[in-house]
Write a protein that holds these residues in place. Sequence first.
Motif, PDB file in Angstrom:
ATOM      1  N   GLU A   1     -21.403  43.189 -57.174  1.00 58.24           N
ATOM      2  CA  GLU A   1     -21.453  42.621 -58.532  1.00 58.24           C
ATOM      3  C   GLU A   1     -21.347  41.101 -58.431  1.00 58.24           C
ATOM      4  O   GLU A   1     -20.442  40.586 -57.791  1.00 58.24           O
ATOM      5  CB  GLU A   1     -20.258  43.135 -59.333  1.00 58.24           C
TER       6      GLU A   1
ATOM      7  N   TYR B   1     -20.963  37.325 -60.409  1.00 59.47           N
ATOM      8  CA  TYR B   1     -20.383  36.831 -61.660  1.00 59.47           C
ATOM      9  C   TYR B   1     -20.981  35.490 -62.055  1.00 59.47           C
ATOM     10  O   TYR B   1     -21.513  34.759 -61.210  1.00 59.47           O
ATOM     11  CB  TYR B   1     -18.857  36.730 -61.555  1.00 59.47           C
TER      12      TYR B   1
ATOM     13  N   LYS C   1     -18.610  36.637 -66.931  1.00 60.44           N
ATOM     14  CA  LYS C   1     -17.222  37.059 -66.711  1.00 60.44           C
ATOM     15  C   LYS C   1     -16.235  35.990 -67.186  1.00 60.44           C
ATOM     16  O   LYS C   1     -15.164  36.285 -67.690  1.00 60.44           O
ATOM     17  CB  LYS C   1     -17.031  37.329 -65.211  1.00 60.44           C
TER      18      LYS C   1
ATOM     19  N   ASN D   1     -23.461  34.423 -57.242  1.00 62.18           N
ATOM     20  CA  ASN D   1     -22.385  33.936 -58.106  1.00 62.18           C
ATOM     21  C   ASN D   1     -22.762  32.522 -58.506  1.00 62.18           C
ATOM     22  O   ASN D   1     -23.196  31.736 -57.659  1.00 62.18           O
ATOM     23  CB  ASN D   1     -21.057  33.919 -57.356  1.00 62.18           C
TER      24      ASN D   1
END
Length: 222
Positions: free
Chosen positions: A2, A4, A140, A123
């Motif tokens: 994942e 962010y 996020k 990221n």
Amino acid sequence: MEYYQIAIDGPSGSGKSTLAKGVAAKLGILYLDTGAMYRACGLKALKLGISTKDAEAVEKMMKDIKIDITHEDGTQHVMLDGEDVSEEIRMLEVSAAASDVSAIPCVREAMVDLQRKISEGKNVILDGRDIGSKVFPDAKYKFFLIADAEERARRRLAELQAKGVTDTTFEDVLKDIRYRDHQDTTRASSPLVKVEDAVEIDTTHITIDEMIDTVLFRVNED
Ligand code: DC
């Protein structure tokens, strides 16, 4: 894995780029200055002698524009139709042009697409006006920077002077800041707004390190 996003939004001169650059260096992630893209669009209109408020002419211009973003040692370079315009886009007259063209929906659509594409699979920390509201509404981490207009004008003037610009006054810069504040917050398409889930930071009286620490504290909490 994942990835962010960290969204940094706020008005001109609130310290977004200094903060984003610092955080990116500490976390070893990509920094994307989205204002630079709108500046490249504004610069192209100025070069072509197109009115930056003429939506139809700008729309036509956007059919034949190539904006590329490259990164060298953490520094972002903006290429406009193959030419490195990273320095040129910082001039005061380009600021207002960028604000003008950024109100035109087709310009926003093209830039938002590009921002999402560049951010894919990494990221990233992005600064702009609509990052937390439009580009990455599910980011996020979201921060919204504010500062007094006069303090913001002082910072912008210092930046320009550091680049060797000597014929711009404090009043010129303050006028540009007020013009853009009004235009960027009142336009119909993705205006500058503080979204509910953004953390507000007033940067008027704090140091760069304090700003960076506020963001890192939140990120490191997770
Ligand atoms: O961040 P900056 O001052 O370089 O941005 C120049 C102009 O571009 C700003 O006045 C409004 C516009 N802009 C925008 O509409 N959306 C963004 N995400 C970034 C900038």
